[in-house]
Design a protein around this motif. Structure first.
Motif, mmCIF file in Angstrom:
data_model
loop_
_atom_site.group_PDB
_atom_site.id
_atom_site.type_symbol
_atom_site.label_atom_id
_atom_site.label_comp_id
_atom_site.label_asym_id
_atom_site.label_seq_id
_atom_site.Cartn_x
_atom_site.Cartn_y
_atom_site.Cartn_z
ATOM 1 N N GLU A 227 -12.949 -0.958 -4.450
ATOM 2 C CA GLU A 227 -12.449 -0.150 -2.673
ATOM 3 C C GLU A 227 -11.575 -1.450 -2.780
ATOM 4 O O GLU A 227 -10.928 -2.489 -2.357
ATOM 5 C CB GLU A 227 -13.821 0.197 -2.063
ATOM 6 C CG GLU A 227 -14.344 0.805 -2.825
ATOM 7 C CD GLU A 227 -14.082 1.904 -3.141
ATOM 8 O OE1 GLU A 227 -13.661 3.195 -2.446
ATOM 9 O OE2 GLU A 227 -14.084 2.543 -4.456
ATOM 10 N N SER A 228 -10.379 0.078 -1.610
ATOM 11 C CA SER A 228 -9.942 -1.071 -0.827
ATOM 12 C C SER A 228 -10.067 -2.101 0.162
ATOM 13 O O SER A 228 -9.412 -2.937 0.720
ATOM 14 C CB SER A 228 -8.853 -0.657 0.143
ATOM 15 O OG SER A 228 -9.331 0.642 1.088
ATOM 16 N N ASP A 229 -10.942 -2.031 0.522
ATOM 17 C CA ASP A 229 -11.845 -2.996 1.519
ATOM 18 C C ASP A 229 -12.447 -3.875 0.711
ATOM 19 O O ASP A 229 -13.686 -5.113 1.423
ATOM 20 C CB ASP A 229 -12.487 -2.031 2.623
ATOM 21 C CG ASP A 229 -14.479 -1.671 2.039
ATOM 22 O OD1 ASP A 229 -14.346 -1.825 0.717
ATOM 23 O OD2 ASP A 229 -14.969 -1.310 2.471
ATOM 24 N N SER B 295 -5.743 -9.352 0.965
ATOM 25 C CA SER B 295 -5.548 -8.458 1.738
ATOM 26 C C SER B 295 -4.359 -8.319 3.187
ATOM 27 O O SER B 295 -5.371 -9.224 4.367
ATOM 28 C CB SER B 295 -5.734 -6.821 2.369
ATOM 29 O OG SER B 295 -5.598 -5.553 2.396
ATOM 30 N N SER C 265 1.084 -1.126 0.158
ATOM 31 C CA SER C 265 -0.179 0.166 -0.009
ATOM 32 C C SER C 265 0.811 0.657 0.206
ATOM 33 O O SER C 265 1.727 0.669 0.286
ATOM 34 C CB SER C 265 -0.358 0.034 1.282
ATOM 35 O OG SER C 265 0.356 0.319 2.936
ATOM 36 N N GLY D 36 -4.020 4.902 -2.365
ATOM 37 C CA GLY D 36 -4.470 4.080 -1.447
ATOM 38 C C GLY D 36 -5.860 3.369 -0.542
ATOM 39 O O GLY D 36 -6.387 2.395 -0.520
ATOM 40 N N ARG D 37 -6.768 4.139 -1.684
ATOM 41 C CA ARG D 37 -8.349 4.468 -1.753
ATOM 42 C C ARG D 37 -8.867 2.730 -2.327
ATOM 43 O O ARG D 37 -10.091 2.283 -1.942
ATOM 44 C CB ARG D 37 -9.120 5.508 -1.896
ATOM 45 C CG ARG D 37 -8.843 6.635 -0.752
ATOM 46 C CD ARG D 37 -9.476 7.459 -1.047
ATOM 47 N NE ARG D 37 -10.583 7.824 -2.251
ATOM 48 C CZ ARG D 37 -10.380 8.534 -2.793
ATOM 49 N NH1 ARG D 37 -9.883 10.266 -2.633
ATOM 50 N NH2 ARG D 37 -11.662 9.059 -4.247
ATOM 51 N N GLN D 38 -7.828 2.479 -3.900
ATOM 52 C CA GLN D 38 -8.609 1.570 -4.883
ATOM 53 C C GLN D 38 -7.179 0.684 -4.988
ATOM 54 O O GLN D 38 -6.602 0.304 -5.197
ATOM 55 C CB GLN D 38 -8.871 2.027 -5.598
ATOM 56 C CG GLN D 38 -10.869 2.960 -5.298
ATOM 57 C CD GLN D 38 -11.310 3.444 -6.979
ATOM 58 O OE1 GLN D 38 -10.359 3.985 -7.854
ATOM 59 N NE2 GLN D 38 -12.397 3.407 -7.174
ATOM 60 N N ILE D 39 -7.996 -0.439 -5.986
ATOM 61 C CA ILE D 39 -6.991 -1.304 -5.842
ATOM 62 C C ILE D 39 -7.575 -1.426 -7.434
ATOM 63 O O ILE D 39 -8.717 -2.188 -7.624
ATOM 64 C CB ILE D 39 -7.251 -2.665 -4.745
ATOM 65 C CG1 ILE D 39 -6.326 -2.455 -3.642
ATOM 66 C CG2 ILE D 39 -6.603 -4.055 -5.547
ATOM 67 C CD1 ILE D 39 -7.051 -3.300 -3.020
ATOM 68 N N ILE E 280 -1.072 -6.406 -0.650
ATOM 69 C CA ILE E 280 -1.860 -7.440 -0.736
ATOM 70 C C ILE E 280 -1.473 -7.967 -1.788
ATOM 71 O O ILE E 280 -0.001 -8.020 -2.584
ATOM 72 C CB ILE E 280 -3.333 -6.598 -2.235
ATOM 73 C CG1 ILE E 280 -3.085 -5.500 -3.005
ATOM 74 C CG2 ILE E 280 -4.069 -5.433 -0.965
ATOM 75 C CD1 ILE E 280 -3.021 -4.429 -4.170
ATOM 76 N N TRP F 84 -1.921 -1.349 -5.682
ATOM 77 C CA TRP F 84 -2.957 -0.560 -5.294
ATOM 78 C C TRP F 84 -2.910 1.684 -5.976
ATOM 79 O O TRP F 84 -1.490 1.169 -7.063
ATOM 80 C CB TRP F 84 -1.744 0.320 -3.634
ATOM 81 C CG TRP F 84 -1.984 -1.617 -2.927
ATOM 82 C CD1 TRP F 84 -1.696 -2.127 -2.854
ATOM 83 C CD2 TRP F 84 -2.841 -0.965 -2.096
ATOM 84 N NE1 TRP F 84 -1.364 -3.088 -1.695
ATOM 85 C CE2 TRP F 84 -2.524 -1.805 -1.112
ATOM 86 C CE3 TRP F 84 -4.073 -0.255 -1.738
ATOM 87 C CZ2 TRP F 84 -3.045 -2.486 0.056
ATOM 88 C CZ3 TRP F 84 -4.891 -0.728 -0.351
ATOM 89 C CH2 TRP F 84 -4.573 -1.572 0.424
#
Length: 142
Positions: A114-116, A64, A38, A92-95, A45, A88
């Motif tokens: 989204e990163s989650d 992750s 990240s 750092g908000r999206q993948i 990830i 990333w």
């Protein structure tokens, strides 16, 4: 690290730049590859599939690992697809990642989430086989 004797599988380790303090990520039971740090350096990830699955047609997901909480999370959970090559976004908000659809023909597409792991979206490139996504940081306007 690749282990070839007694069964082929891959594991992901971290270490200091001088090679000391090697630490294996807690993903035992999985073949893992394609790690990406990240932007903040607190998460990693990567893609994994279960060791007992066939190497010809594994179900591969994006995971992750959060170093501060020691939490390993499966972000994609798609049993009929293979996802790999996560990358990333600069903030750092999206993948972005590559999804392979094996049933009904070989087809590769680029997705973002989204990163989650929420809000998985296919990029509009229908009719093309796309792989190996990467991000480019936009230059700030003056």
């Amino acid at each position: 690290r690749y282990h070839g004797s007694g069964g082929d599988f891959y594991e992901i380790f971290t270490m200091e730049s001088d090679g000391s303090t090697q630490r294996r990520l807690p993903a035992q039971g999985y073949n893992c590859q394609s790690p990406s740090w990240s932007p903040e350096g607190d998460k990693l990830i990567f893609s994994c599939y279960a060791k007992e699955q066939s190497r010809r047609d594994p179900i591969e997901d994006i995971f992750s690992y959060d170093f501060s909480s020691d939490e390993l999370v499966n972000l994609t959970r798609t049993p009929d697809n293979r996802e790999h090559e996560p990358s990333w976004s600069p903030d750092g908000r999206q993948i972005a990642y590559h999804r392979y659809h094996g049933s009904g023909g070989d087809f590769h597409e680029i997705f973002t989430m989204e990163s989650d792991g929420s809000t998985q979206r296919r990029l509009p490139a229908q009719g093309y086989n796309c792989q190996s996504p990467d991000w480019i940081a936009a230059e700030a306007e003056e």
